[in-house]
Design an enzyme around this catalytic site. Structure first.
Site, mmCIF file in Angstrom:
data_model
loop_
_atom_site.group_PDB
_atom_site.id
_atom_site.type_symbol
_atom_site.label_atom_id
_atom_site.label_comp_id
_atom_site.label_asym_id
_atom_site.label_seq_id
_atom_site.Cartn_x
_atom_site.Cartn_y
_atom_site.Cartn_z
ATOM 1 C CE1 TYR A 197 -3.722 -2.344 0.331
ATOM 2 C CE2 TYR A 197 -3.058 -2.803 2.583
ATOM 3 C CZ TYR A 197 -3.869 -3.064 1.496
ATOM 4 O OH TYR A 197 -4.819 -4.048 1.585
ATOM 5 C CG ASP A 254 -13.470 -10.180 -4.762
ATOM 6 O OD1 ASP A 254 -14.009 -11.218 -4.316
ATOM 7 O OD2 ASP A 254 -12.782 -9.431 -4.049
#
Length: 289
Positions: free
Chosen positions: A132, A162
Protein backbone atom coordinates in the site's frame (compact mmCIF):
# COMPACT_ATOMS: atom_id res chain seq x y z
CA UNK A 1 5.87 -6.36 13.26
CA UNK A 2 6.34 -2.69 13.96
CA UNK A 3 3.48 -1.39 16.05
CA UNK A 4 2.32 2.14 16.80
CA UNK A 5 -0.27 3.51 19.18
CA UNK A 6 -3.82 3.04 18.00
CA UNK A 7 -5.22 5.89 15.93
CA UNK A 8 -8.44 7.00 17.59
CA UNK A 9 -11.71 7.75 15.85
CA UNK A 10 -11.34 11.53 15.93
CA UNK A 11 -7.85 11.37 14.48
CA UNK A 12 -9.15 9.28 11.59
CA UNK A 13 -11.90 11.80 10.92
CA UNK A 14 -9.39 14.63 10.95
CA UNK A 15 -7.02 12.74 8.66
CA UNK A 16 -9.59 12.10 5.96
CA UNK A 17 -10.83 15.68 6.16
CA UNK A 18 -7.29 16.85 5.47
CA UNK A 19 -7.09 14.47 2.52
CA UNK A 20 -10.08 16.08 0.83
CA UNK A 21 -7.94 17.98 -1.71
CA UNK A 22 -5.75 16.37 -4.33
CA UNK A 23 -2.69 18.26 -3.15
CA UNK A 24 -3.18 17.08 0.43
CA UNK A 25 -3.59 13.50 -0.75
CA UNK A 26 -0.26 13.68 -2.58
CA UNK A 27 1.38 15.12 0.52
CA UNK A 28 -0.15 12.38 2.68
CA UNK A 29 1.22 9.65 0.43
CA UNK A 30 4.69 11.19 0.52
CA UNK A 31 4.48 11.51 4.31
CA UNK A 32 3.39 7.88 4.73
CA UNK A 33 6.27 6.68 2.57
CA UNK A 34 8.85 8.44 4.71
CA UNK A 35 7.26 8.03 8.15
CA UNK A 36 6.10 4.41 8.26
CA UNK A 37 8.91 1.88 8.75
CA UNK A 38 8.75 -1.35 6.80
CA UNK A 39 8.06 -4.58 8.64
CA UNK A 40 11.17 -6.23 10.01
CA UNK A 41 12.24 -9.32 8.14
CA UNK A 42 11.63 -12.76 9.56
CA UNK A 43 14.20 -15.53 9.62
CA UNK A 44 14.04 -18.18 6.92
CA UNK A 45 13.65 -20.93 9.53
CA UNK A 46 10.09 -21.77 10.47
CA UNK A 47 8.76 -20.32 13.69
CA UNK A 48 5.57 -21.55 15.34
CA UNK A 49 3.06 -19.48 17.23
CA UNK A 50 -0.36 -20.39 18.51
CA UNK A 51 -3.76 -18.92 17.69
CA UNK A 52 -6.19 -20.89 19.84
CA UNK A 53 -6.39 -24.29 18.07
CA UNK A 54 -4.29 -23.10 15.11
CA UNK A 55 -0.52 -22.73 14.75
CA UNK A 56 1.29 -20.71 12.09
CA UNK A 57 4.82 -21.11 10.76
CA UNK A 58 6.86 -18.73 8.63
CA UNK A 59 8.81 -19.91 5.61
CA UNK A 60 11.19 -17.59 3.80
CA UNK A 61 11.88 -13.95 4.61
CA UNK A 62 9.20 -11.30 4.91
CA UNK A 63 9.46 -8.83 2.04
CA UNK A 64 10.43 -11.47 -0.52
CA UNK A 65 8.36 -13.42 -3.01
CA UNK A 66 9.31 -16.65 -1.21
CA UNK A 67 7.70 -15.68 2.10
CA UNK A 68 4.76 -17.84 3.17
CA UNK A 69 2.85 -18.01 6.43
CA UNK A 70 1.46 -21.53 6.73
CA UNK A 71 -1.21 -22.85 9.07
CA UNK A 72 -1.23 -26.08 11.09
CA UNK A 73 -3.73 -27.78 13.35
CA UNK A 74 -3.07 -29.12 16.86
CA UNK A 75 -1.69 -32.35 15.38
CA UNK A 76 0.89 -30.38 13.36
CA UNK A 77 -0.86 -31.12 10.06
CA UNK A 78 -0.88 -28.30 7.54
CA UNK A 79 -4.34 -26.87 6.96
CA UNK A 80 -5.91 -24.28 4.71
CA UNK A 81 -6.95 -21.06 6.50
CA UNK A 82 -9.63 -20.66 3.83
CA UNK A 83 -11.17 -24.12 3.85
CA UNK A 84 -10.28 -25.77 7.17
CA UNK A 85 -10.84 -23.02 9.74
CA UNK A 86 -14.50 -22.87 10.64
CA UNK A 87 -16.48 -19.74 9.81
CA UNK A 88 -19.09 -20.16 12.54
CA UNK A 89 -18.66 -20.05 16.29
CA UNK A 90 -21.18 -21.16 18.91
CA UNK A 91 -22.57 -17.61 19.17
CA UNK A 92 -24.93 -16.03 16.65
CA UNK A 93 -23.41 -13.01 14.92
CA UNK A 94 -19.88 -14.01 15.97
CA UNK A 95 -17.58 -15.45 13.29
CA UNK A 96 -13.98 -16.53 13.06
CA UNK A 97 -11.77 -14.22 11.00
CA UNK A 98 -8.25 -14.81 9.70
CA UNK A 99 -6.09 -11.68 9.69
CA UNK A 100 -3.68 -11.11 6.85
CA UNK A 101 -2.60 -7.48 7.39
CA UNK A 102 -2.00 -5.93 10.83
CA UNK A 103 -3.08 -2.31 11.22
CA UNK A 104 -0.49 0.39 10.45
CA UNK A 105 1.47 -1.81 8.04
CA UNK A 106 1.83 -1.55 4.26
CA UNK A 107 2.70 -4.93 2.67
CA UNK A 108 -0.35 -6.21 0.73
CA UNK A 109 -0.61 -9.70 2.23
CA UNK A 110 -3.36 -12.16 1.37
CA UNK A 111 -4.41 -15.77 1.55
CA UNK A 112 -3.12 -17.28 -1.70
CA UNK A 113 -6.33 -18.83 -3.02
CA UNK A 114 -4.60 -20.51 -5.98
CA UNK A 115 -1.78 -22.18 -4.00
CA UNK A 116 -2.00 -25.56 -2.24
CA UNK A 117 -3.18 -25.11 1.36
CA UNK A 118 -3.68 -21.36 0.75
CA UNK A 119 -0.83 -19.86 2.83
CA UNK A 120 -0.57 -16.11 3.37
CA UNK A 121 1.79 -14.48 0.86
CA UNK A 122 2.50 -10.97 -0.38
CA UNK A 123 0.49 -10.07 -3.46
CA UNK A 124 2.45 -9.68 -6.68
CA UNK A 125 1.48 -7.35 -9.52
CA UNK A 126 3.44 -7.33 -12.79
CA UNK A 127 6.27 -9.22 -11.16
CA UNK A 128 6.61 -6.82 -8.20
CA UNK A 129 5.58 -7.26 -4.57
CA UNK A 130 2.66 -5.02 -3.72
CA UNK A 131 2.68 -2.50 -0.88
CA UNK A 132 0.00 0.00 0.00
CA UNK A 133 1.18 3.57 -0.56
CA UNK A 134 0.21 4.35 3.00
CA UNK A 135 -0.56 2.18 6.03
CA UNK A 136 -3.97 0.69 6.54
CA UNK A 137 -5.48 1.92 9.81
CA UNK A 138 -7.42 -1.22 10.72
CA UNK A 139 -6.70 -4.92 10.99
CA UNK A 140 -7.60 -6.50 7.67
CA UNK A 141 -8.39 -10.10 6.88
CA UNK A 142 -10.95 -12.53 5.55
CA UNK A 143 -13.74 -14.83 6.64
CA UNK A 144 -12.88 -18.52 6.13
CA UNK A 145 -15.34 -20.73 4.28
CA UNK A 146 -16.77 -17.84 2.25
CA UNK A 147 -16.43 -17.05 -1.46
CA UNK A 148 -17.59 -14.20 -3.67
CA UNK A 149 -18.73 -16.09 -6.74
CA UNK A 150 -17.62 -14.40 -10.00
CA UNK A 151 -20.36 -16.28 -11.84
CA UNK A 152 -23.20 -14.62 -9.91
CA UNK A 153 -24.26 -11.02 -10.59
CA UNK A 154 -25.63 -9.21 -7.55
CA UNK A 155 -29.08 -7.77 -8.38
CA UNK A 156 -28.53 -4.45 -6.57
CA UNK A 157 -24.98 -3.65 -7.72
CA UNK A 158 -25.14 -5.41 -11.11
CA UNK A 159 -21.62 -6.71 -10.41
CA UNK A 160 -20.29 -10.23 -9.94
CA UNK A 161 -18.09 -11.38 -7.06
CA UNK A 162 -14.31 -10.93 -7.05
CA UNK A 163 -13.42 -14.66 -6.73
CA UNK A 164 -12.02 -14.28 -3.20
CA UNK A 165 -13.15 -14.91 0.38
CA UNK A 166 -15.11 -12.06 1.99
CA UNK A 167 -12.92 -9.32 3.46
CA UNK A 168 -13.21 -8.10 7.04
CA UNK A 169 -12.10 -4.74 8.45
CA UNK A 170 -11.61 -5.01 12.22
CA UNK A 171 -11.88 -1.65 14.01
CA UNK A 172 -10.70 -2.60 17.51
CA UNK A 173 -7.88 -0.99 19.48
CA UNK A 174 -5.32 -3.84 19.36
CA UNK A 175 -2.90 -4.57 16.54
CA UNK A 176 -3.58 -8.18 15.56
CA UNK A 177 -0.70 -10.39 14.50
CA UNK A 178 -0.55 -11.64 10.94
CA UNK A 179 -2.19 -15.07 10.85
CA UNK A 180 -4.25 -14.42 13.98
CA UNK A 181 -7.56 -16.28 14.07
CA UNK A 182 -10.00 -14.22 16.12
CA UNK A 183 -13.75 -14.31 16.82
CA UNK A 184 -15.29 -11.04 15.68
CA UNK A 185 -18.67 -9.38 16.09
CA UNK A 186 -20.15 -8.35 12.74
CA UNK A 187 -21.47 -4.77 12.67
CA UNK A 188 -22.13 -3.83 9.04
CA UNK A 189 -20.84 -3.96 5.49
CA UNK A 190 -19.79 -1.75 2.57
CA UNK A 191 -20.41 -2.87 -1.02
CA UNK A 192 -17.18 -1.80 -2.72
CA UNK A 193 -17.00 -2.04 -6.50
CA UNK A 194 -13.43 -2.52 -7.70
CA UNK A 195 -12.81 -2.66 -11.45
CA UNK A 196 -16.39 -3.77 -12.03
CA UNK A 197 -16.29 -6.52 -9.38
CA UNK A 198 -18.23 -6.64 -6.12
CA UNK A 199 -15.84 -6.75 -3.15
CA UNK A 200 -17.73 -6.72 0.15
CA UNK A 201 -15.97 -5.10 3.13
CA UNK A 202 -17.51 -6.37 6.36
CA UNK A 203 -16.95 -4.06 9.34
CA UNK A 204 -16.42 -5.94 12.59
CA UNK A 205 -14.77 -5.77 16.00
CA UNK A 206 -12.86 -8.44 17.89
CA UNK A 207 -15.03 -9.85 20.70
CA UNK A 208 -12.19 -9.33 23.22
CA UNK A 209 -11.93 -5.60 22.44
CA UNK A 210 -12.94 -3.30 25.33
CA UNK A 211 -15.48 -1.56 23.09
CA UNK A 212 -17.10 -4.73 21.74
CA UNK A 213 -19.97 -4.78 24.24
CA UNK A 214 -20.96 -1.24 23.22
CA UNK A 215 -21.05 -1.93 19.48
CA UNK A 216 -23.91 -4.09 18.23
CA UNK A 217 -24.83 -2.62 14.85
CA UNK A 218 -23.44 -0.14 12.33
CA UNK A 219 -25.29 2.81 13.89
CA UNK A 220 -23.36 2.25 17.12
CA UNK A 221 -20.10 2.72 15.23
CA UNK A 222 -21.17 6.20 14.13
CA UNK A 223 -22.03 7.10 17.71
CA UNK A 224 -19.05 5.57 19.52
CA UNK A 225 -16.43 5.98 16.78
CA UNK A 226 -17.38 8.99 14.64
CA UNK A 227 -15.44 9.11 11.40
CA UNK A 228 -14.46 5.45 11.28
CA UNK A 229 -17.03 4.36 8.67
CA UNK A 230 -16.25 7.30 6.38
CA UNK A 231 -12.56 6.68 7.02
CA UNK A 232 -12.82 3.07 5.85
CA UNK A 233 -14.85 4.05 2.79
CA UNK A 234 -12.46 6.83 1.73
CA UNK A 235 -9.34 4.74 2.36
CA UNK A 236 -10.63 2.00 0.06
CA UNK A 237 -11.92 4.54 -2.45
CA UNK A 238 -8.53 6.21 -2.90
CA UNK A 239 -5.87 3.59 -2.14
CA UNK A 240 -5.17 2.58 -5.74
CA UNK A 241 -5.06 6.09 -7.21
CA UNK A 242 -1.29 6.64 -6.68
CA UNK A 243 -0.82 3.84 -9.26
CA UNK A 244 -2.97 5.69 -11.76
CA UNK A 245 -6.03 3.57 -11.09
CA UNK A 246 -9.52 5.14 -10.94
CA UNK A 247 -11.41 5.68 -7.71
CA UNK A 248 -13.26 2.67 -6.36
CA UNK A 249 -17.03 3.02 -6.12
CA UNK A 250 -19.61 1.78 -3.60
CA UNK A 251 -23.08 0.41 -4.10
CA UNK A 252 -26.24 1.15 -2.10
CA UNK A 253 -25.65 4.93 -2.36
CA UNK A 254 -22.31 4.40 -0.60
CA UNK A 255 -24.05 3.59 2.68
CA UNK A 256 -22.64 1.20 5.24
CA UNK A 257 -25.36 -1.42 5.45
CA UNK A 258 -26.48 -2.71 8.83
CA UNK A 259 -25.66 -5.91 10.68
CA UNK A 260 -28.64 -7.80 9.25
CA UNK A 261 -27.47 -7.13 5.72
CA UNK A 262 -23.89 -8.10 6.61
CA UNK A 263 -25.15 -11.40 8.01
CA UNK A 264 -26.99 -12.03 4.74
CA UNK A 265 -23.77 -11.42 2.81
CA UNK A 266 -21.88 -13.89 4.99
CA UNK A 267 -24.64 -16.50 4.68
CA UNK A 268 -24.80 -16.14 0.88
CA UNK A 269 -21.04 -16.33 0.41
CA UNK A 270 -20.77 -19.29 2.79
CA UNK A 271 -23.36 -21.09 0.67
CA UNK A 272 -21.37 -20.18 -2.46
CA UNK A 273 -18.23 -21.63 -0.84
CA UNK A 274 -20.03 -24.88 -0.04
CA UNK A 275 -21.14 -25.20 -3.67
CA UNK A 276 -17.57 -24.50 -4.80
CA UNK A 277 -16.15 -27.22 -2.58
CA UNK A 278 -18.86 -29.67 -3.64
CA UNK A 279 -17.90 -29.23 -7.29
CA UNK A 280 -21.19 -27.55 -8.19
CA UNK A 281 -19.31 -24.45 -9.37
CA UNK A 282 -16.29 -24.30 -11.65
CA UNK A 283 -13.24 -23.70 -9.45
CA UNK A 284 -11.06 -22.40 -12.26
CA UNK A 285 -7.52 -21.98 -10.87
CA UNK A 286 -8.58 -21.91 -7.21
CA UNK A 287 -7.08 -24.51 -4.86
CA UNK A 288 -9.82 -26.47 -3.14
CA UNK A 289 -9.12 -28.85 -0.26
Amino acid sequence: FFQVKTTNCHCLLQLFSIMASAAARSLAVATWRSAIPRCSTRPALSQLRFNSQVMTSTHGTMGTSEFRLRFKDGSNNEISPWHDIKLHTDTAGIFNAVFEIPKMTKPKMEVAVKEPKNPIAQDVKKGKLRDYHGPIFWNYGMFPQTWEDPNVVHPDTNCAGDNDPVDVVEIGSATLEQGAVEPVKVLGVLAMIDDGELDWKVIAIRTADPLANELNDIADVDVKCPGVISGIREWFRWYKTPDGKPLNAFGFDEKALNKAHALEVIAETHDAWKKLCAGKTDKGKLWIA
